[in-house]
Design a protein around this motif. Sequence first.
Motif, PDB file in Angstrom:
ATOM      1  N   PHE A 114       0.807  -1.214   0.000  1.00  0.00           N
ATOM      2  CA  PHE A 114       0.000   0.000   0.000  1.00  0.00           C
ATOM      3  C   PHE A 114       0.843   1.267   0.000  1.00  0.00           C
ATOM      4  O   PHE A 114       0.313   2.366   0.115  1.00  0.00           O
ATOM      5  CB  PHE A 114      -0.961  -0.025   1.188  1.00  0.00           C
ATOM      6  N   VAL A 115       2.157   1.109  -0.133  1.00  0.00           N
ATOM      7  CA  VAL A 115       3.073   2.221  -0.376  1.00  0.00           C
ATOM      8  C   VAL A 115       4.051   1.765  -1.453  1.00  0.00           C
ATOM      9  O   VAL A 115       4.218   0.564  -1.675  1.00  0.00           O
ATOM     10  CB  VAL A 115       3.850   2.629   0.906  1.00  0.00           C
ATOM     11  N   PRO A 116       4.701   2.684  -2.161  1.00  0.00           N
ATOM     12  CA  PRO A 116       5.647   2.273  -3.200  1.00  0.00           C
ATOM     13  C   PRO A 116       6.808   1.468  -2.618  1.00  0.00           C
ATOM     14  O   PRO A 116       7.410   1.862  -1.615  1.00  0.00           O
ATOM     15  CB  PRO A 116       6.121   3.607  -3.787  1.00  0.00           C
ATOM     16  N   ARG A 117       7.130   0.338  -3.281  1.00  0.00           N
ATOM     17  CA  ARG A 117       8.211  -0.537  -2.837  1.00  0.00           C
ATOM     18  C   ARG A 117       8.987  -1.042  -4.049  1.00  0.00           C
ATOM     19  O   ARG A 117       8.546  -0.946  -5.186  1.00  0.00           O
ATOM     20  CB  ARG A 117       7.678  -1.718  -2.032  1.00  0.00           C
ATOM     21  N   PHE A 118      10.160  -1.627  -3.768  1.00  0.00           N
ATOM     22  CA  PHE A 118      11.041  -2.177  -4.801  1.00  0.00           C
ATOM     23  C   PHE A 118      11.044  -3.687  -4.697  1.00  0.00           C
ATOM     24  O   PHE A 118      10.944  -4.255  -3.610  1.00  0.00           O
ATOM     25  CB  PHE A 118      12.460  -1.638  -4.611  1.00  0.00           C
ATOM     26  N   GLU A 119      11.177  -4.351  -5.847  1.00  0.00           N
ATOM     27  CA  GLU A 119      11.270  -5.809  -5.876  1.00  0.00           C
ATOM     28  C   GLU A 119      12.295  -6.238  -6.926  1.00  0.00           C
ATOM     29  O   GLU A 119      12.372  -5.675  -8.022  1.00  0.00           O
ATOM     30  CB  GLU A 119       9.911  -6.422  -6.221  1.00  0.00           C
ATOM     31  N   ARG A 120      13.100  -7.223  -6.566  1.00  0.00           N
ATOM     32  CA  ARG A 120      14.007  -7.882  -7.514  1.00  0.00           C
ATOM     33  C   ARG A 120      13.634  -9.353  -7.517  1.00  0.00           C
ATOM     34  O   ARG A 120      13.777 -10.036  -6.504  1.00  0.00           O
ATOM     35  CB  ARG A 120      15.471  -7.691  -7.117  1.00  0.00           C
ATOM     36  N   ALA A 121      13.135  -9.841  -8.640  1.00  0.00           N
ATOM     37  CA  ALA A 121      12.582 -11.189  -8.686  1.00  0.00           C
ATOM     38  C   ALA A 121      13.209 -12.000  -9.810  1.00  0.00           C
ATOM     39  O   ALA A 121      13.542 -11.475 -10.875  1.00  0.00           O
ATOM     40  CB  ALA A 121      11.071 -11.123  -8.882  1.00  0.00           C
ATOM     41  N   PRO A 179      -1.907   4.245   1.370  1.00  0.00           N
ATOM     42  CA  PRO A 179      -2.955   3.303   1.751  1.00  0.00           C
ATOM     43  C   PRO A 179      -4.314   3.968   1.869  1.00  0.00           C
ATOM     44  O   PRO A 179      -4.405   5.147   2.229  1.00  0.00           O
ATOM     45  CB  PRO A 179      -2.478   2.779   3.118  1.00  0.00           C
ATOM     46  N   PRO A 180      -5.407   3.241   1.570  1.00  0.00           N
ATOM     47  CA  PRO A 180      -6.752   3.772   1.803  1.00  0.00           C
ATOM     48  C   PRO A 180      -6.937   4.090   3.288  1.00  0.00           C
ATOM     49  O   PRO A 180      -6.301   3.489   4.148  1.00  0.00           O
ATOM     50  CB  PRO A 180      -7.667   2.621   1.360  1.00  0.00           C
ATOM     51  N   GLU A 181      -7.842   5.018   3.572  1.00  0.00           N
ATOM     52  CA  GLU A 181      -7.999   5.483   4.952  1.00  0.00           C
ATOM     53  C   GLU A 181      -8.468   4.373   5.887  1.00  0.00           C
ATOM     54  O   GLU A 181      -8.017   4.289   7.034  1.00  0.00           O
ATOM     55  CB  GLU A 181      -8.983   6.658   5.000  1.00  0.00           C
ATOM     56  N   ASP A 182      -9.370   3.505   5.416  1.00  0.00           N
ATOM     57  CA  ASP A 182      -9.836   2.432   6.297  1.00  0.00           C
ATOM     58  C   ASP A 182      -8.717   1.460   6.630  1.00  0.00           C
ATOM     59  O   ASP A 182      -8.651   0.923   7.748  1.00  0.00           O
ATOM     60  CB  ASP A 182     -11.032   1.701   5.680  1.00  0.00           C
ATOM     61  N   LEU A 183      -7.808   1.241   5.692  1.00  0.00           N
ATOM     62  CA  LEU A 183      -6.698   0.338   5.955  1.00  0.00           C
ATOM     63  C   LEU A 183      -5.692   0.974   6.916  1.00  0.00           C
ATOM     64  O   LEU A 183      -5.135   0.298   7.785  1.00  0.00           O
ATOM     65  CB  LEU A 183      -6.017  -0.060   4.642  1.00  0.00           C
TER      66      LEU A 183
END
Length: 274
Positions: free
Chosen positions: A131-138, A206-210
Amino acid sequence: MTRVQRGVPAQLTRTFYVGETPTDVMGDVTVTVTRLDGTAVVSGTAAHPGPAGQYTFAVPAQMQLDALVVNWSGSLGRYRDLLEIVGGHYFDLAEARQEHGLSLAQHPTEKLIRKRLEVEVECERICGQAFVPRFERAEVRGDGRAALLLPRVQVRALRAVTVAGTAWSPADVAAVDVDPSGVLHHRVGWPAGRLVVEYEHGMDMPPEDLRTAAMLRLRSRVHLTTSGVPDRAISWSAADGGTYRIALPTGEKTGIPEVDAAYEGNTIDMGGFA
């Protein structure tokens, strides 16, 4: 693992032990920070601010989302940590303190940082997305087809592709069509075999409820050992004689109805394609 927001310096801490006793090393503690592919980021000698066995190292602010490997080396051994550069957090600690009355005296900052990370990791696992920008190496496998499915969704950008140890040029990477659903389209088909892809994923925020649910989950995590309810209890009898059934956690639920409802409402179907 430590998560720090993009553009914010990271102050890392590592304690060396002999058995269970914090112990100073003989000589210096050296630190090397690299990307997951081995590219050097920063290195140097850790500071020793005072407490026995405790060493610190400052990592300059990183402007790109990334995942960095931190290696500590001294006469008492070697340690490896993961430093993740993210686009933000699900909530601020000050907001969570105010919302749920978490005093600094009872809940030090270091503790809340650790518990917030637990909450974020659990939430992402249950909901199937960040729910926030993240990095992935797959590491994935191509099969000659035009579509390639990534392990994550809400894909924001493709950063790099390596085929058989050879990195694609920026122009080749830019030619790939990126679908937010986690599918990469290559018009001539993906080469068969092992591929390594680097990409960014996750929502802007993230959405407010989350967010509200995540703060409630934080409160439950920091009070986990002080609830007074036995670990294996499935019901609880109050002093006034009432008996209540306890909602139990599972691999996909926290056991807190308000939290689970918000998480369920923000869960995506991790499907595939034929």
